[in-house]
Structure formats: structure tokens, C-alpha cells
Design an enzyme around this catalytic site. Structure first.
Site, PDB file in Angstrom:
ATOM      1  N   ALA A  42      -0.261 100.899 -95.127  1.00 28.65           N
ATOM      2  CA  ALA A  42      -2.011 101.105 -94.838  1.00 28.65           C
ATOM      3  C   ALA A  42      -1.780 101.563 -93.722  1.00 28.65           C
ATOM      4  CB  ALA A  42      -2.982  99.725 -95.033  1.00 28.65           C
ATOM      5  N   ARG A 101       6.563  90.940 -87.488  1.00 31.98           N
ATOM      6  CA  ARG A 101       5.558  91.399 -86.524  1.00 31.98           C
ATOM      7  C   ARG A 101       5.257  90.691 -85.681  1.00 31.98           C
ATOM      8  NH1 ARG A 101       2.663  96.372 -90.285  1.00 31.98           N
ATOM      9  NH2 ARG A 101       4.483  97.189 -90.823  1.00 31.98           N
ATOM     10  N   ALA A 120     -12.355  92.368 -87.137  1.00 30.86           N
ATOM     11  CA  ALA A 120     -11.272  91.785 -88.714  1.00 30.86           C
ATOM     12  C   ALA A 120     -10.069  92.934 -87.969  1.00 30.86           C
ATOM     13  CB  ALA A 120     -11.998  92.099 -89.485  1.00 30.86           C
ATOM     14  N   LYS A 131      -0.569  89.107 -92.515  1.00 30.17           N
ATOM     15  CA  LYS A 131      -1.402  88.514 -92.662  1.00 30.17           C
ATOM     16  C   LYS A 131      -1.529  87.447 -92.614  1.00 30.17           C
ATOM     17  CE  LYS A 131      -3.033  93.154 -93.879  1.00 30.17           C
ATOM     18  NZ  LYS A 131      -2.254  93.156 -93.117  1.00 30.17           N
ATOM     19  N   ASP A 136       0.795 102.852 -87.298  1.00 28.68           N
ATOM     20  CA  ASP A 136      -0.811 103.191 -86.470  1.00 28.68           C
ATOM     21  C   ASP A 136      -1.134 102.016 -86.138  1.00 28.68           C
ATOM     22  OD1 ASP A 136      -1.353 101.663 -89.488  1.00 28.68           O
ATOM     23  OD2 ASP A 136      -2.920 101.691 -89.211  1.00 28.68           O
ATOM     24  N   MET A 182      -4.809  93.651 -86.972  1.00 27.91           N
ATOM     25  CA  MET A 182      -4.682  95.134 -88.014  1.00 27.91           C
ATOM     26  C   MET A 182      -2.825  95.603 -87.835  1.00 27.91           C
ATOM     27  SD  MET A 182      -5.045  95.770 -90.817  1.00 27.91           S
ATOM     28  CE  MET A 182      -4.481  96.686 -92.027  1.00 27.91           C
ATOM     29  N   HIS A 213      -2.344  87.000 -88.726  1.00 25.11           N
ATOM     30  CA  HIS A 213      -3.938  88.297 -88.503  1.00 25.11           C
ATOM     31  C   HIS A 213      -4.643  86.693 -88.417  1.00 25.11           C
ATOM     32  CE1 HIS A 213      -6.379  91.493 -88.940  1.00 25.11           C
ATOM     33  NE2 HIS A 213      -7.026  91.416 -88.566  1.00 25.11           N
ATOM     34  N   ASP A 222       4.772 102.838 -91.714  1.00 25.82           N
ATOM     35  CA  ASP A 222       4.080 101.709 -92.501  1.00 25.82           C
ATOM     36  C   ASP A 222       3.575 102.002 -94.047  1.00 25.82           C
ATOM     37  OD1 ASP A 222       2.379  99.354 -91.915  1.00 25.82           O
ATOM     38  OD2 ASP A 222       0.967 100.674 -91.582  1.00 25.82           O
TER      39      ASP A 222
END
Length: 274
Positions: free
Chosen positions: A17, A163, A48, A56, A189, A52, A59, A15
Site C-alpha cells: 500500500a 518492521r 491514524a 497492524k 513509502d 503507518m 500500529h 512494499d
């Protein structure tokens, strides 16, 4: 004796970030809060962070599905949030994230060295991300200047689905020429990123400290006392374990012993957890 394809790993897929750059995965958080704020709805950093790792727009859709956020949206706009509202937030969010991503582009300590060691072992280096390509176009040159250039990049929005499904991993397999999935390790992560690897049939390694599940900058993490660090690490590890991850480590700097352990298991005929 001819070696079977399953004896050794062929690739690691990282990944971005919270995994390779941006310790604490902080770049998107302010952008989400600001995007909602510009449309008259207040959300917290903790809210928020919840979804994650998803692409986006997905999200934002997940945030809109949260009853508390949906109620605030209804109060501000007079109706429950729908697809047009998700698009409205997304259209504000993307330029905000593009503007700040370069401020959070530092490589996570040990990331460049880990990739160099992986390459020395003959491993290919893949990458997937929940960022859209316009955001990555700003981030990848900075990573390259720091010494990180993966063999491919699959972004949110590149494919029909992202994802936690496996399609971005499948594209990565094709891009870098690796198979079977059981000869690949996914390092991430976030929950959607780990589930992406599991859906594709790879080994999965969760990062507890450097990413979204702790959510602190490196300086903030280092400023914590040992007891607080242990408590936050344990909480993040438990979240990863609940996903059925194969291994959990603090950060990508700790990856190499895990790859050794995986190859030892492969030699015995073991595979990734279902």
C-alpha cells in the site's frame, strides 16, 4: 574476468500500500478511525497515519501509546489502555480493513511497467507488507489480474517480529534466493518500511508522493497547484532523508534511473548507507 556478486543488483523488494497499490495509502485509515470509534474513542486520520508501515497490531499499540489517544481511551473506558484493549481494537480493525482493501486496490501508475523492466534486467521481485495475510488474500488476486505477481510475499504476523526489524527481509532473501543484502533494494513509502530495509542492510528508496507521507489520492494530488505539490513533496522528502534513506523519488514509476545510479555506485565499490 569473473564478475563479483556486488557489481549488479539482484532484487528489488517492494512494499504494497502506497508503493505498488493504493495511491496515498488510504485503505487502512478509515478502518483505524472506525475501529476506535466503535469502541468509543475518536481519532483523526492524521493520528491514524502516524505509525503507518508497522504491522497492524503494533500500529494500534503505537496509537495507544500516544498520550492524547491514551487520555481519550481513559476517559471513555475508565482505565489506561493495555494489551487487552489493543487486542480489542485489533479484532475490530482487521475485518474492517479486509472489507475495504479491495476498494483501494488500483495499481499505482507505472508500477506494473517498472516491475516488468526490473524483470527484464534479471532482477527478482520480493514483497513485504504491514498487512496481515487475511487482508492480503483479498488484495493479491486483484493485483495479479492487473499484472503484478511478486516472487514472494511476507506479511505482518508471519514471523516472530516485523518492521522496523529485518526479519521479513531475511525471509524474503531466503524465499527468492538472493544475497548479499547490498545487492538488494528496498522500496517503501513508510518510516518502518525504510528502517526495515536499512536494518537488513539493503539499499533503500523512499517514495514521497504516492504513499503515506503525503496521504492523498492520485486525483487529490493532481488537483493541487504546483506550489502546494512542491511544499508537500519537500516535507515528505525531508522525512525520508531524516531516516538516512539512500534515494527519494515521487513514486515507483521513477525507480529505474535510481537502479542505474545504484549499480554505477556499486561498480565503484559503494554500498548502502548505514
Amino acid at each position: 574476468m569473473t564478475e563479483t556478486p556486488f557489481t549488479h543488483l539482484k532484487a528489488v523488494v517492494f512494499d504494497w500500500a502506497g508503493t505498488m497499490v493504493d495511491f496515498g495509502s488510504r485503505a487502512p485509515m478509515g478502518a483505524f478511525v472506525e475501529a476506535y470509534g466503535r469502541l468509543g474513542v475518536e481519532i483523526s486520520i492524521d493520528e491514524a497515519r502516524g505509525p503507518m508501515g508497522l504491522p497492524k497490531r503494533a500500529h494500534i499499540a503505537a496509537l495507544m501509546a500516544d498520550p492524547a489517544i491514551a487520555a481519550r481511551w481513559r476517559a471513555a473506558h475508565g482505565h489506561a489502555p493495555g494489551e487487552a484493549d489493543i487486542d480489542a481494537v485489533y479484532d475490530v480493525f482487521v475485518p474492517l480493513n479486509e472489507a475495504v482493501v479491495t476498494d483501494y486496490a488500483d495499481m499505482i501508475p507505472g508500477a506494473v511497467e517498472t516491475v516488468a523492466t526490473c524483470r527484464a534486467r534479471g532482477l527478482r521481485i520480493g514483497s513485504t507488507t504491514g498487512y496481515v495475510r487475511s487482508i492480503m488474500e483479498r488484495l493479491t488476486p486483484i493485483a495479479a489480474a492487473a499484472g503484478y505477481v511478486p516472487d514472494n510475499l511476507v506479511c505482518a504476523g508471519d514471523l516472530a517480529d516485523g518492521r522496523p526489524g529485518p526479519l521479513m527481509m531475511y525471509r524474503t532473501f531466503a524465499d527468492i534466493g538472493v544475497f548479499p543484502p547490498a545487492a538488494v533494494v528496498k522500496v517503501d513509502d513508510t518510516e518502518p518500511g525504510i528502517l526495515e530495509g536499512k536494518a537488513a542492510g539493503t539499499w533503500t528508496v523512499g517514495l514521497s508522493v504516492s504513499g503515506n507521507m503525503v496521504g492523498l489520492s492520485l486525483a487529490e494530488w493532481q488537483a493541487l497547484g504546483a506550489d502546494e505539490q512542491a511544499a508537500r513533496r519537500a516535507e515528505a522528502e525531508a522525512k525520508h532523508r531524516a531516516l538516512g534513506v539512500d534515494y527519494v523519488i515521487d513514486s515507483v514509476a521513477d525507480l529505474m534511473p535510481v537502479l542505474d545510479a545504484i549499480e554505477a555506485r556499486m561498480a565503484k565499490g559503494d554500498g548502502p548507507s548505514a
